[in-house]
Design a protein around this motif. Structure first.
Motif, PDB file in Angstrom:
ATOM      1  N   UNK A  60     119.984 -51.555  49.913  1.00 24.39           N
ATOM      2  CA  UNK A  60     121.073 -51.031  49.090  1.00 24.39           C
ATOM      3  C   UNK A  60     120.696 -49.744  48.378  1.00 24.39           C
ATOM      4  N   UNK A  61     119.436 -49.303  48.541  1.00 20.85           N
ATOM      5  CA  UNK A  61     119.022 -48.085  47.852  1.00 20.85           C
ATOM      6  C   UNK A  61     119.522 -46.864  48.607  1.00 20.85           C
ATOM      7  N   UNK A  62     119.980 -45.832  47.894  1.00 18.67           N
ATOM      8  CA  UNK A  62     120.434 -44.624  48.579  1.00 18.67           C
ATOM      9  C   UNK A  62     119.262 -43.871  49.189  1.00 18.67           C
ATOM     10  N   UNK A  63     119.490 -43.259  50.333  1.00 18.18           N
ATOM     11  CA  UNK A  63     118.481 -42.434  50.967  1.00 18.18           C
ATOM     12  C   UNK A  63     118.223 -41.200  50.114  1.00 18.18           C
ATOM     13  N   UNK A  64     116.993 -40.780  50.035  1.00 14.03           N
ATOM     14  CA  UNK A  64     116.617 -39.580  49.292  1.00 14.03           C
ATOM     15  C   UNK A  64     116.296 -38.486  50.300  1.00 14.03           C
ATOM     16  N   UNK A  65     117.300 -37.718  50.755  1.00 15.73           N
ATOM     17  CA  UNK A  65     117.072 -36.786  51.872  1.00 15.73           C
ATOM     18  C   UNK A  65     116.133 -35.640  51.534  1.00 15.73           C
ATOM     19  N   UNK A  66     116.003 -35.268  50.265  1.00 15.26           N
ATOM     20  CA  UNK A  66     115.122 -34.151  49.909  1.00 15.26           C
ATOM     21  C   UNK A  66     113.683 -34.587  49.705  1.00 15.26           C
ATOM     22  N   UNK A  67     113.466 -35.869  49.493  1.00 17.96           N
ATOM     23  CA  UNK A  67     112.140 -36.436  49.247  1.00 17.96           C
ATOM     24  C   UNK A  67     111.521 -35.875  47.965  1.00 17.96           C
ATOM     25  N   UNK A  68     110.581 -36.627  47.435  1.00 22.22           N
ATOM     26  CA  UNK A  68     109.879 -36.248  46.213  1.00 22.22           C
ATOM     27  C   UNK A  68     108.418 -35.994  46.515  1.00 22.22           C
ATOM     28  N   UNK A  69     107.795 -35.172  45.677  1.00 20.12           N
ATOM     29  CA  UNK A  69     106.350 -34.965  45.768  1.00 20.12           C
ATOM     30  C   UNK A  69     105.651 -36.020  44.921  1.00 20.12           C
ATOM     31  N   UNK A  70     104.677 -36.699  45.518  1.00 19.12           N
ATOM     32  CA  UNK A  70     103.856 -37.675  44.804  1.00 19.12           C
ATOM     33  C   UNK A  70     102.386 -37.286  44.965  1.00 19.12           C
ATOM     34  N   UNK A  71     101.615 -37.531  43.910  1.00 22.36           N
ATOM     35  CA  UNK A  71     100.214 -37.127  43.883  1.00 22.36           C
ATOM     36  C   UNK A  71      99.316 -38.348  43.700  1.00 22.36           C
ATOM     37  N   UNK A  72      98.181 -38.345  44.408  1.00 22.54           N
ATOM     38  CA  UNK A  72      97.284 -39.485  44.285  1.00 22.54           C
ATOM     39  C   UNK A  72      95.884 -39.186  44.767  1.00 22.54           C
ATOM     40  N   UNK A  73      95.056 -40.210  44.739  1.00 18.70           N
ATOM     41  CA  UNK A  73      93.657 -40.127  45.163  1.00 18.70           C
ATOM     42  C   UNK A  73      93.371 -41.306  46.082  1.00 18.70           C
ATOM     43  N   UNK A  74      92.895 -41.015  47.281  1.00 19.02           N
ATOM     44  CA  UNK A  74      92.635 -42.030  48.299  1.00 19.02           C
ATOM     45  C   UNK A  74      91.143 -42.212  48.549  1.00 19.02           C
ATOM     46  N   UNK A  75      90.309 -41.921  47.537  1.00 15.32           N
ATOM     47  CA  UNK A  75      88.861 -41.994  47.746  1.00 15.32           C
ATOM     48  C   UNK A  75      88.181 -42.264  46.408  1.00 15.32           C
ATOM     49  N   UNK A  76      88.048 -43.535  46.069  1.00 17.44           N
ATOM     50  CA  UNK A  76      87.594 -43.936  44.738  1.00 17.44           C
ATOM     51  C   UNK A  76      86.589 -45.082  44.867  1.00 17.44           C
ATOM     52  N   UNK A  77      85.436 -44.940  44.216  1.00 15.20           N
ATOM     53  CA  UNK A  77      84.396 -45.972  44.255  1.00 15.20           C
ATOM     54  C   UNK A  77      84.230 -46.626  42.885  1.00 15.20           C
ATOM     55  N   UNK A  78      83.943 -47.929  42.906  1.00 19.13           N
ATOM     56  CA  UNK A  78      83.740 -48.701  41.687  1.00 19.13           C
ATOM     57  C   UNK A  78      82.379 -49.407  41.756  1.00 19.13           C
ATOM     58  N   UNK A  79      82.193 -50.389  40.886  1.00 20.44           N
ATOM     59  CA  UNK A  79      80.910 -51.084  40.826  1.00 20.44           C
ATOM     60  C   UNK A  79      80.559 -51.828  42.111  1.00 20.44           C
ATOM     61  N   UNK A  80      81.510 -52.034  43.013  1.00 20.54           N
ATOM     62  CA  UNK A  80      81.210 -52.730  44.255  1.00 20.54           C
ATOM     63  C   UNK A  80      80.496 -51.851  45.280  1.00 20.54           C
ATOM     64  N   UNK A  81      80.470 -50.531  45.079  1.00 22.33           N
ATOM     65  CA  UNK A  81      79.734 -49.651  45.986  1.00 22.33           C
ATOM     66  C   UNK A  81      78.266 -49.627  45.600  1.00 22.33           C
ATOM     67  N   UNK A  82      77.390 -49.753  46.598  1.00 21.73           N
ATOM     68  CA  UNK A  82      75.955 -49.857  46.324  1.00 21.73           C
ATOM     69  C   UNK A  82      75.425 -48.661  45.547  1.00 21.73           C
ATOM     70  N   UNK A  83      75.915 -47.445  45.876  1.00 22.67           N
ATOM     71  CA  UNK A  83      75.422 -46.260  45.181  1.00 22.67           C
ATOM     72  C   UNK A  83      76.045 -46.120  43.804  1.00 22.67           C
TER      73      UNK A  83
END
Length: 673
Positions: A60-83
């Motif tokens: 039921x959501x209207x289509x957004x034909x112009x689209x929006x810009x979204x920003x993010x980070x796809x490369x993040x390490x926490x305490x579970x990474x050995x280094x």
């Protein structure tokens, strides 16, 4: 021989990579790939993890034909990474997602860090190799901590062990822990099932954190991890694997323990896809690959063929072009006619201080080599879009030059540690006694050096154009490569090509809708049409909290007379300037930086750049790629900000200023046959 002090980050990572490459191609602590997919007990290694989630009804959501810009980070390490844990990070995946949404986080050195502006999407990508194991070894209440090798790591991140004095202990003990653990797994003195269960629990917790913080329409998380491999010559071959959704997931992620060969990762991803589990992998730090990331042979040394190209592009539609460990657009040796090529160059193979050869290591050359393969009748294996990321190892994105805290926790979380200001007397004296090779003298002043920290960058951020802030919509943008990359500022860029565009489109408030309807966007192919010359719509908007824009450029690549050719065209200038027809460049707009306080020129530059461009060298029979690069006015580099706050002169061998920038994914022109 003394252990280098500021080379510790490189030593930690290098130790893990060297020793893991000496292990078997497959070990008993991981599952066989052929049997990986199945049903049954979610605690068993050969199953899928079912995650119960309510599906969102968007009918039921209207289509957004112009689209929006979204920003993010796809490369993040926490305490579970050995280094990361070895660097002093105790932040969890839950902490990472809270930080991305705007909450403060405590850096391993004890100070508070906080984003100036929250992000729209985030992915925790801890290393699959030894996921959670070092953290488990440090906790003296666990079963794994009872192994003798774990004693080296006991209470590593206790509150009284978080200062400079712990650095040498962290490096030397960790360098012994990894080989000791591998030996124990090999000779049976360490229970492989116990180790596997630690990894499985950490993976389940990573999934749980992503599920708890995913908030469709407001904030998107992706279940993800890092596949960490390298070639035998230490060339970086790391990838982040991003899952589209979380309804079904592997019980343990595929790691270097399964295969050192990235083609094995793609086989695994293809196998999951046959069972309805969709994912993509994003290579990063090709700049540190020593020519291995974009070479013209497969793992076995055979020339790249169509099957290779299809599989690589099916599994790796995107590449990370910039991050803390430098920018991988191009190199001055590869692009001698590009005045902006010498930008945040990280010269080493990842995890070492060995030189990384430029050939085969940079994005633009890969695009050109892919065009050459296609010109000779093959399929292009390097037809990827662009994103950026941080590769933070403290759970927190560091994308601002003025507040840069680097990535390696205790090791480089201070200006002295990252080599941007002179070392104080006591630290110099200790270094001379314990690790003299970690001091470098520049103009009579001594700086800590050895880890390459001074060449690292306050970068970067991924951008997408999507209908809404949901996994489904953003992942679809990844797949169609409607993505862009910035070095940190939230610069927005759009890039379209079509045959029916004229100057009127630039004045139309529905520019995006018209461009989508009448052409193609970044990441797509543009087919030849009736001998016509296409027009390119270029739009860029300055970041709300960044400097104003100076210029927009289109980078073109093609094959002519059997040789790869690149050209750079300035296509939009700030301050009403026009491109000089003789030089092809915008005149300088006079923007300057006051190094006394890092203030910048006011009233110079553009909040928006908009242009309709036609290639003056267009040849209808010549296939080509085009991508957009947008430059801000100059601002202070993070190392200059460090020096300013410490009240010292900027380190003379480092760039004082830089021009933050953004890149679009390319548009590929396909000539008629």
């Amino acid at each position: 021989m003394p252990i280098s002090h500021t080379n510790v980050a490189a030593l930690v990572v290098a130790t893990a990579l060297i020793l893991s490459s000496a292990s078997c191609e497959r070990t008993s602590i991981t599952q066989e790939v052929d049997d990986f997919v199945g049903r049954g007990d979610p605690d068993a290694p050969n199953t899928l993890i079912p995650v119960n989630r309510e599906l969102i009804d968007r009918t039921t959501k209207p289509l957004n034909p112009s689209r929006n810009a979204y920003f993010g980070d796809l490369h993040v390490h926490t305490e579970y990474s050995f280094d990361a844990y070895s660097f002093g990070t105790t932040a969890t995946p839950y902490d990472a997602y809270r930080y991305a949404k705007g909450a403060p986080l405590t850096h391993p050195r004890g100070y508070e860090i906080k984003l100036e502006q929250p992000l729209d999407f985030y992915a925790v990508t801890d290393h699959a190799m030894f996921l959670g194991v070092v953290r488990e070894a440090a906790d003296t209440s666990t079963e794994f901590s009872k192994y003798r090798v774990a004693e080296l790591i006991h209470n590593l991140n206790a509150p009284d062990n978080m200062g400079d004095t712990s650095v040498l202990q962290r490096v030397s003990n960790f360098a012994r822990f990894i080989p000791g653990t591998l030996i124990g797994l090999g000779d049976g003195s360490i229970d492989p099932e116990l180790t596997l269960n630690i990894m499985k629990r950490a993976w389940l917790d990573t999934i749980d954190a992503a599920e708890q913080h995913n908030d469709p329409g407001r904030f998107t998380t992706f279940v993800a991890y890092e596949y960490t491999s390298s070639s035998n010559d230490r060339g970086n071959l790391h990838r982040n694997v991003i899952f589209r959704n979380s309804e079904r997931l592997p019980a343990v992620p595929f790691s270097r323990f399964n295969s050192q060969n990235p083609e094995g990762l793609w086989d695994w991803m293809d196998g999951l896809r046959e069972h309805g589990i969709e994912s993509l992998a994003i290579p990063h730090n090709s700049n540190g690959s020593n020519g291995q990331m974009f070479k013209l042979e497969d793992w076995a040394g055979n020339p790249l063929d169509d099957d290779y190209a299809e599989q690589r592009m099916r599994n790796e539609p995107l590449v990370e072009i910039t991050q803390i460990k430098g920018t991988s657009d191009t190199h001055p040796e590869l692009s001698p006619n590009d005045e902006w090529a010498n930008f945040e160059i990280y010269p080493y193979r990842v995890g070492t201080t060995q030189h990384s050869q430029p050939q085969g290591s940079y994005v633009r050359e890969a695009y050109l080599n892919g065009m050459d393969i296609a010109a000779k009748g093959g399929l292009n294996p390097y037809k990827f879009g662009l994103v950026a990321a941080s590769d933070t190892h403290v759970a927190a994105t560091t994308d601002d030059e003025a507040t840069f805290f680097s990535k390696a926790g205790i090791l480089d979380g201070s200006p002295v540690g990252r080599g941007s200001v002179p070392a104080p007397f006591l630290q110099r004296t200790a270094a001379k006694l314990l690790a003299p090779d970690t001091l470098i003298t520049i103009d009579g002043k001594q700086y800590m050096q050895g880890g390459g920290f001074e060449t690292w960058s306050a970068s970067g951020i991924a951008g997408v154009w999507a209908e809404e802030n949901t996994r489904e919509s953003i992942y679809s943008a990844f797949r169609r490569k409607e993505t862009f990359a910035t070095t940190g500022p939230r610069i927005k860029v759009r890039f379209f090509a079509g045959y029916n565009f004229d100057e009127n489109i630039l004045k139309n408030p529905d520019l995006a809708q018209i461009a989508y309807a009448g052409g193609v966007s970044m990441g797509a192919d543009l087919d030849a049409k009736d001998g016509q010359t296409p027009a390119f719509v270029v739009w860029a908007q300055a970041a709300p909290n960044g400097a104003l824009l100076q210029r927009a450029q289109i980078i073109k690549g093609y094959i002519k007379d059997g040789a790869a050719v690149e050209k750079i065209y300035d296509v939009a200038c700030s301050d009403g300037w026009q491109v000089d027809p003789n030089t092809g460049r915008c005149p300088g707009n006079g923007a300057k930086v006051n190094l006394a306080d890092c203030s910048i020129s006011q009233g110079v530059g553009a909040g928006e750049l908009l242009s309709l461009w036609r290639d003056p060298d267009f040849d209808i029979q010549q296939e080509a790629f085009y991508y957009l690069r947008v430059l801000e006015n100059p601002t202070c580099r993070w190392s200059t900000w460090d020096a300013l706050r410490e009240g010292v002169e900027p380190r003379p061998d480092l760039a004082k200023t830089l021009q933050e920038r953004a890149w679009s994914s390319p548009i590929w022109y396909k000539a008629s046959e």
